[in-house]
Design a protein around this motif. Sequence first.
Motif, PDB file in Angstrom:
ATOM      1  N   CYS A 166      -4.098   4.648  47.353  1.00  0.00           N
ATOM      2  CA  CYS A 166      -5.078   4.297  48.377  1.00  0.00           C
ATOM      3  C   CYS A 166      -4.329   3.803  49.611  1.00  0.00           C
ATOM      4  O   CYS A 166      -3.492   2.907  49.519  1.00  0.00           O
ATOM      5  CB  CYS A 166      -6.000   3.193  47.858  1.00  0.00           C
ATOM      6  SG  CYS A 166      -7.094   2.540  49.130  1.00  0.00           S
ATOM      7  N   CYS A 207      -5.547  -0.239  50.375  1.00  0.00           N
ATOM      8  CA  CYS A 207      -5.129  -1.377  49.553  1.00  0.00           C
ATOM      9  C   CYS A 207      -3.891  -1.086  48.701  1.00  0.00           C
ATOM     10  O   CYS A 207      -3.464  -1.923  47.933  1.00  0.00           O
ATOM     11  CB  CYS A 207      -6.280  -1.840  48.667  1.00  0.00           C
ATOM     12  SG  CYS A 207      -6.593  -0.712  47.299  1.00  0.00           S
ATOM     13  N   CYS A 223     -11.068   5.039  46.059  1.00  0.00           N
ATOM     14  CA  CYS A 223     -10.229   4.024  45.427  1.00  0.00           C
ATOM     15  C   CYS A 223     -11.029   3.234  44.377  1.00  0.00           C
ATOM     16  O   CYS A 223     -12.131   2.767  44.648  1.00  0.00           O
ATOM     17  CB  CYS A 223      -9.694   3.073  46.492  1.00  0.00           C
ATOM     18  SG  CYS A 223      -8.678   1.772  45.800  1.00  0.00           S
ATOM     19  N   CYS A 243     -10.753  -0.842  45.771  1.00  0.00           N
ATOM     20  CA  CYS A 243     -11.439  -1.320  46.982  1.00  0.00           C
ATOM     21  C   CYS A 243     -12.565  -0.394  47.422  1.00  0.00           C
ATOM     22  O   CYS A 243     -13.212  -0.631  48.431  1.00  0.00           O
ATOM     23  CB  CYS A 243     -10.442  -1.504  48.130  1.00  0.00           C
ATOM     24  SG  CYS A 243      -9.919   0.038  48.895  1.00  0.00           S
ATOM     25  N   HIS A 302     -12.554   2.328  48.825  1.00  0.00           N
ATOM     26  CA  HIS A 302     -12.334   3.102  50.048  1.00  0.00           C
ATOM     27  C   HIS A 302     -12.468   4.586  49.730  1.00  0.00           C
ATOM     28  O   HIS A 302     -11.831   5.089  48.801  1.00  0.00           O
ATOM     29  CB  HIS A 302     -10.931   2.805  50.601  1.00  0.00           C
ATOM     30  CG  HIS A 302     -10.503   3.750  51.664  1.00  0.00           C
ATOM     31  ND1 HIS A 302     -11.065   3.746  52.910  1.00  0.00           N
ATOM     32  CD2 HIS A 302      -9.571   4.738  51.666  1.00  0.00           C
ATOM     33  CE1 HIS A 302     -10.498   4.691  53.639  1.00  0.00           C
ATOM     34  NE2 HIS A 302      -9.582   5.312  52.909  1.00  0.00           N
TER      35      HIS A 302
HETATM   36 ZN   LIG Z   1      -8.054   0.866  47.810  1.00  0.00          ZN
END
Ligand SMILES: [Zn+2]
Length: 389
Positions: A326, A329, A345, A348, A350
């Motif tokens: 990712c 993060c 992800c 997080c 994302h």
């Molecule tokens: Zn992430």
Amino acid sequence: MKFRLYPTKTQEILLLEHCGHARYVYNMGLEQRNMYRKAFGPTPNYNAQSAQLTEVRKDSWLKEGVYIVQQQALRDLDQGFRNWHNGTHGHPTFRKAGHNEGFRIVGLAAKRFERMSRKRARVNIPKIGWVDWRWTRNPGAIKSYRVTLDRAGCWWIAFAVIPKPIPAPGNGKIVGIDRGVAQSFTMSTGEVVKIPGLSAVEQQRMLHLKRKLSRQKPGSNRHKKTKLLISKLEHRRVNRSIDAVEKLTTRLAGSFDIIRIENLKIKNMTKSAKGTLTNPGKNVKAKSGLNREIRKNGWGRCDRRFQDKIGDRLEKINPVNTSIRCNVCTFTDTKNRKSQAEFECLLCEHAENADVNAAKNIAAGHVVFSRGGLELSRPVSRVPQLLLQ
Ligand SMILES: [Zn+2]
């Protein structure tokens, strides 16, 4: 870049001798290829002919001449045949004395030249020595040169040059490029550039021609004609690909200070599919399919052109985990990659296009985790996150 060459009377005789040797070797090579084609089918290629030249030179008058001149004549011949195969030129013909006289010098021997005054320079031609030429502009970094005699009796020297690198824009910007089979090039800016191939109509036509070819008798005139049409179409595709790579590399080289790509061993990737005799490749079919795609998408050309255009502004990044990490993060897990196109992800949440995520990782030249240990692909980036595009 062509300049007038001014040899003395004695030098002119020696230059003509070089031309004569080049012509002789060229014609000999052509005759051999023609003969083979009629009698045996496959013709000796450049490597075979070059090896023969070395043999012949051992005990013949050819050894009086310059090896490079003779070897490059075989190269010219080979290029002539390539052009003919590609359908862009006619079949190579014999060279006649007084027509297209010339020879080529490459490598270190091509680098021996110097400027004498504002309008005068000289080049050291093997076995001839310093010959004057008229300096009209700076030829730059020289790869090779060709000396020719035109029909008016004037001598010329034409330099093949390595293009000047493109200067950095100085904006501190960094771009990462992810090279994929489906999309070709995805930039960390989110931009995607696909290398054009043949249009749908052209692909149909290619398929049609190939089927037609397989039905025709090899060696027949119809077979030859179909083959020519196929190579013309193939040539069109290659030209499009070259053109796209040229434009992309020039544009990026002028807009970013640093360009980062994955350090992929393209040569190994394309070579290894078949494997060796003792170590046959695994999964040959799938791999050679991938290899074809890689070549088609111009990865190797892209690498080389970046190298030429920006030199050490091109940075190669360790490719481990770029597709599953990712970029927000840094959490790295194979399950982050939902599909070929989707990245999400697990930590997080994302979510982003998978290729863009990979390109951002490449742009960051990040720390990659592999086999449980820390692996630094390069010193951690000094560039603030905001500048990463
Ligand atoms: Zn992430």
